[in-house]
Design a protein around this motif. Structure first.
Motif, PDB file in Angstrom:
ATOM      1  N   GLY A   1      11.205 -14.082 -14.853  1.00  0.00           N
ATOM      2  CA  GLY A   1      11.096 -14.324 -16.282  1.00  0.00           C
ATOM      3  C   GLY A   1      11.919 -13.330 -17.064  1.00  0.00           C
ATOM      4  O   GLY A   1      12.375 -12.316 -16.531  1.00  0.00           O
ATOM      5  N   VAL A   2      12.101 -13.624 -18.330  1.00  0.00           N
ATOM      6  CA  VAL A   2      13.020 -12.805 -19.113  1.00  0.00           C
ATOM      7  C   VAL A   2      12.499 -11.399 -19.354  1.00  0.00           C
ATOM      8  O   VAL A   2      13.252 -10.501 -19.711  1.00  0.00           O
ATOM      9  N   ASN A   3      11.178 -11.192 -19.189  1.00  0.00           N
ATOM     10  CA  ASN A   3      10.634  -9.859 -19.401  1.00  0.00           C
ATOM     11  C   ASN A   3      10.497  -9.061 -18.117  1.00  0.00           C
ATOM     12  O   ASN A   3       9.908  -8.000 -18.105  1.00  0.00           O
ATOM     13  N   ALA A   4      10.971  -9.599 -17.023  1.00  0.00           N
ATOM     14  CA  ALA A   4      10.903  -8.863 -15.757  1.00  0.00           C
ATOM     15  C   ALA A   4      12.032  -7.841 -15.734  1.00  0.00           C
ATOM     16  O   ALA A   4      13.119  -8.086 -15.235  1.00  0.00           O
TER      17      ALA A   4
ATOM     18  N   THR B   1      22.801  -6.079 -17.483  1.00  0.00           N
ATOM     19  CA  THR B   1      23.744  -6.973 -16.824  1.00  0.00           C
ATOM     20  C   THR B   1      23.495  -8.378 -17.351  1.00  0.00           C
ATOM     21  O   THR B   1      22.339  -8.728 -17.663  1.00  0.00           O
ATOM     22  N   PRO B   2      24.538  -9.183 -17.503  1.00  0.00           N
ATOM     23  CA  PRO B   2      24.335 -10.556 -17.989  1.00  0.00           C
ATOM     24  C   PRO B   2      23.406 -11.327 -17.051  1.00  0.00           C
ATOM     25  O   PRO B   2      23.518 -11.220 -15.824  1.00  0.00           O
ATOM     26  N   SER B   3      22.477 -12.080 -17.632  1.00  0.00           N
ATOM     27  CA  SER B   3      21.533 -12.854 -16.824  1.00  0.00           C
ATOM     28  C   SER B   3      21.490 -14.279 -17.347  1.00  0.00           C
ATOM     29  O   SER B   3      22.125 -14.616 -18.345  1.00  0.00           O
ATOM     30  N   ALA B   4      20.682 -15.103 -16.687  1.00  0.00           N
ATOM     31  CA  ALA B   4      20.625 -16.512 -17.057  1.00  0.00           C
ATOM     32  C   ALA B   4      20.212 -16.688 -18.511  1.00  0.00           C
ATOM     33  O   ALA B   4      20.706 -17.577 -19.211  1.00  0.00           O
ATOM     34  N   SER B   5      19.306 -15.842 -18.957  1.00  0.00           N
ATOM     35  CA  SER B   5      18.806 -16.001 -20.322  1.00  0.00           C
ATOM     36  C   SER B   5      19.523 -15.102 -21.323  1.00  0.00           C
ATOM     37  O   SER B   5      19.209 -15.141 -22.509  1.00  0.00           O
ATOM     38  N   GLY B   6      20.410 -14.296 -20.867  1.00  0.00           N
ATOM     39  CA  GLY B   6      21.112 -13.396 -21.780  1.00  0.00           C
ATOM     40  C   GLY B   6      21.450 -12.091 -21.121  1.00  0.00           C
ATOM     41  O   GLY B   6      22.498 -11.944 -20.500  1.00  0.00           O
ATOM     42  N   THR B   7      20.535 -11.131 -21.226  1.00  0.00           N
ATOM     43  CA  THR B   7      20.780  -9.802 -20.672  1.00  0.00           C
ATOM     44  C   THR B   7      19.531  -9.302 -19.981  1.00  0.00           C
ATOM     45  O   THR B   7      18.445  -9.381 -20.542  1.00  0.00           O
TER      46      THR B   7
ATOM     47  N   TRP C   1      19.621  -2.729  -9.433  1.00  0.00           N
ATOM     48  CA  TRP C   1      18.407  -3.309  -8.859  1.00  0.00           C
ATOM     49  C   TRP C   1      17.454  -3.676  -9.978  1.00  0.00           C
ATOM     50  O   TRP C   1      17.507  -3.127 -11.069  1.00  0.00           O
ATOM     51  N   GLY C   2      16.596  -4.650  -9.670  1.00  0.00           N
ATOM     52  CA  GLY C   2      15.653  -5.167 -10.649  1.00  0.00           C
ATOM     53  C   GLY C   2      15.591  -6.671 -10.526  1.00  0.00           C
ATOM     54  O   GLY C   2      15.480  -7.212  -9.420  1.00  0.00           O
ATOM     55  N   ASP C   3      15.697  -7.355 -11.658  1.00  0.00           N
ATOM     56  CA  ASP C   3      15.648  -8.811 -11.677  1.00  0.00           C
ATOM     57  C   ASP C   3      16.858  -9.323 -12.464  1.00  0.00           C
ATOM     58  O   ASP C   3      16.719  -9.839 -13.576  1.00  0.00           O
TER      59      ASP C   3
ATOM     60  N   ASP D   1      12.793  -1.337 -27.519  1.00  0.00           N
ATOM     61  CA  ASP D   1      13.828  -2.079 -26.791  1.00  0.00           C
ATOM     62  C   ASP D   1      14.105  -1.364 -25.460  1.00  0.00           C
ATOM     63  O   ASP D   1      14.551  -0.216 -25.450  1.00  0.00           O
ATOM     64  N   PRO D   2      13.850  -2.028 -24.328  1.00  0.00           N
ATOM     65  CA  PRO D   2      14.043  -1.348 -23.042  1.00  0.00           C
ATOM     66  C   PRO D   2      15.494  -0.997 -22.738  1.00  0.00           C
ATOM     67  O   PRO D   2      15.754  -0.174 -21.865  1.00  0.00           O
TER      68      PRO D   2
END
Lengths: 547, 66
Positions: A58-61, A454-460, A50-52, B13-14
């Motif tokens: 955004g990448v910091n979410a 987890t892999p995401s659109a911007s990386g991880t 769970w999360g974003d 780093d989170p």
């Protein structure tokens, strides 16, 4: 008609993974299809993130989950987490509810989402809130929720601490903020714990930096609060008996237990100058005071191994108080490998009885280098069922892989000598994942909680990671979560578990003392921010897959 | 990069493991900037040493001036 009985029907409830003929199958055909992974068996557990995970905010979410509390219905969990909801609005504390009543099927949403932070009439950094402790959220028997976090006050220049009470609907009941009043201080440290005892008094514990012998160093501060308004009923400080030595300090990790009636236990790291020990204390609470049940200096766990370059260090990561007031810990320490080829971090399950006596029949779980598994094992949480079983979580490397994965182990403690019943690891090559906490849900579910990537659109993306297994230990197999392949394996061939050792010892007669004090006072907060529920753009999303 | 070694992670780093984040929070007394010796008179020590504070964001000891 359910799967597994004569005449099982392929339909909406029994979906094959590839194209198969429709109609009625024989049990033999079903078994063959299941064997070939064409038609997997119904899940016996699940992986949940769970999360974003897709960078919606955004990448910091990011989501760094730490705590969870079971609601009174016994099958729902209130999750507490640090939640960076977007690039523009980072660092909030969030909570939400996961409904596990459908176990072994996973929930698909996180309900009752709530986020909070604060504003201060200063610069942007004063918005920052930190909460990285597995005990930052507590849910009482009426589903009231208590949360805490460290807040950085730019005008004060140091951390303050916030404690908030919410009712069962997550409506705010009160807010309190504390800061240190020590003559010379650097505020509060970021390792906060909150619980509430059965008689109805919240306990808040925080490290406080105070000055002694040229160093501001952390000591352990306990606050007994009013449940009506959060006001302080008693303030007590614990500190090292060698406090005049600049290095002596209570430096964590800090792990408060669940309450048992009016009692709770507290275990925390104590640096005694040359090595790191674990202090263990049992406390009882009345309406106006907290009293220690044991002599404070008598329960102090030390790594007696002489093997490691790190000396005699020992750290506590999880604590649990059983219904007889025995205190159970899962600790981490380093010692020689089984073949003496080197040193490595191991975990141990340790018990102090209700009188504070150390039980020398403790269990060590470590990687078995003779079986080709040469990796450290880190401890997470611990909990028991008060029926002879203890469960611990932790994380270690995937066998043959290069990433970390959570594991859960079940320990039989019904006899004088504990033994490991099973140990299961769930991981994906797509990223590191960890376990910090553990909980029992319903009659047959054990769940670890931590975070991972987890892999995401911007990386991880950093997301919450939950592994839910059946307590019978039979939850093994594969899963797909957020498009990534997960494997849940029996880790027992790769680890050793034994009670014949002398690595950990209890030392008495030194270290801690406690005194009443008033080292905290009301801090400053201008405006609280509460989002109920979180807006769509910042909502916490859920991804899951059955095992 | 070893995923479990604190030295291989950047502070803050989170995605760092929990034990690494715990490590960051603990003051490092091996690096404590103590400049007096056991032979230094007690009243002189305060002049030599400001009250140092562990900064878990930087991993360094700050004096009163930061």
């Amino acid at each position: 008609m359910s799967y597994g009985t004569n005449g099982s029907v392929i339909g909406p409830d029994n979906v094959p993974t590839t194209s198969v003929a429709s109609g009625v199958w024989s049990l033999g055909e079903v078994a063959e299809a299941e064997r070939d992974d064409i038609w997997p068996a119904p899940p016996t557990g699940f992986i949940l993130l769970w999360g974003d995970p897709d960078d919606t905010g955004g990448v910091n979410a990011e989501c760094y989950p730490y705590a969870m509390g079971k609601l009174s219905n016994g099958t729902s969990m209130r999750v507490g987490t640090r939640w960076n909801s977007s690039n523009a609005n980072s660092s909030r504390v969030a909570s939400g509810t996961l409904d596990f009543s459908g176990f072994p099927n996973a929930p698909t949403t996180m309900d009752d989402q709530h986020t909070w932070n604060w504003t201060f009439s200063g610069s942007t950094p004063s918005w920052t809130i930190y909460t990285e402790d597995p005990r930052n959220t507590y849910v009482d028997s009426s589903d009231n929720m208590y949360q805490c976090g460290a807040i950085y006050d730019a005008s004060y220049s140091y951390y303050q601490a916030a404690v908030r009470k919410f009712n069962s609907s997550q409506a705010v009941q009160w807010n309190v903020v504390f800061e240190s009043t020590a003559g010379t201080t650097s505020g509060l440290a970021n390792q906060l714990n909150v619980i509430k005892t059965a008689s109805g008094y919240p306990i808040f514990v925080t490290p406080v930096y105070g000055y002694n012998n040229y160093a501001n160093k952390p000591r352990m501060q306990m606050l007994l609060l009013s449940d009506t308004d959060g006001s302080v009923q008693q303030s007590k400080m614990c500190y090292d008996s060698a406090d005049t030595w600049s290095a002596a300090q209570a430096n964590g990790p800090f792990r408060i237990t669940n309450p048992n009636g009016d009692k709770f236990a507290y275990a925390f790291g104590d640096f005694v100058g040359t090595y790191q020990t674990v202090c263990v204390e049992l406390w009882s609470v009345t309406s106006t005071s907290m009293g220690n049940e044991w002599a404070l200096s008598n329960a102090n766990l030390k790594n007696n191994s002489t093997a490691h370059w790190g000396g005699n260090d020992c750290y506590v990561y999880g604590s649990w108080l059983d219904s007889s007031n025995n205190v159970w810990l899962v600790v981490g320490f380093a010692s020689y490998n089984l073949d003496s080829s080197g040193t490595k971090t191991n975990l141990a399950i340790v018990k102090y009885d209700s009188s504070g006596n150390f039980d020398s029949n403790y269990l060590i779980i470590r990687s078995d280098v003779t079986a080709g598994y040469d990796h450290p094992m880190y401890a997470g949480g611990i909990i028991g069922d008060n029926a002879g079983n203890i469960y611990v979580s932790g994380y270690s490397m995937i066998p043959g892989g290069s990433v970390s994965a959570p594991f859960i182990a079940k320990i039989d403690v019904s006899g004088a000598t504990p033994s490991m019943t099973w140990i299961t690891q769930a991981g994906t090559a797509a990223g590191n994942n960890y376990a910090q906490n553990i909980e029992l849900v319903g009659s047959d579910m054990v769940v670890s909680m931590g975070y991972g990537t987890t892999p995401s659109a911007s990386g991880t993306a950093v997301v919450g990671t939950m592994v839910a297994l059946n307590t019978d230990g039979e939850t093994l197999g594969s899963s797909t979560v957020d498009g990534q392949s997960w494997s849940t394996i029996d880790l027992s061939p790769y680890v050793s578990n034994a009670t014949t050792h002398t690595s950990l010892v209890n030392q008495t007669g030194n270290n801690f003392t406690a005194t009443n004090n008033s080292l905290t006072q009301a801090g400053d907060v201008n405006t609280w921010i509460d989002d109920v529920p979180a807006t769509a753009s910042t909502a916490i999303l859920v991804e899951s897959g059955g095992i | 990069m070893a995923w479990d070694d604190p030295e291989d992670w950047t502070r803050g780093d989170p995605a760092a493991p929990p034990h690494v984040k715990d490590f960051w929070l603990r003051p490092d007394f091996d690096a404590f900037p103590q400049r007096w010796t056991d032979e230094t008179e007690t009243e002189e020590r305060a002049d030599w040493n400001p009250p140092y504070t562990w900064n878990d964001m930087t991993g360094k000891w700050d004096d009163a001036d930061g």
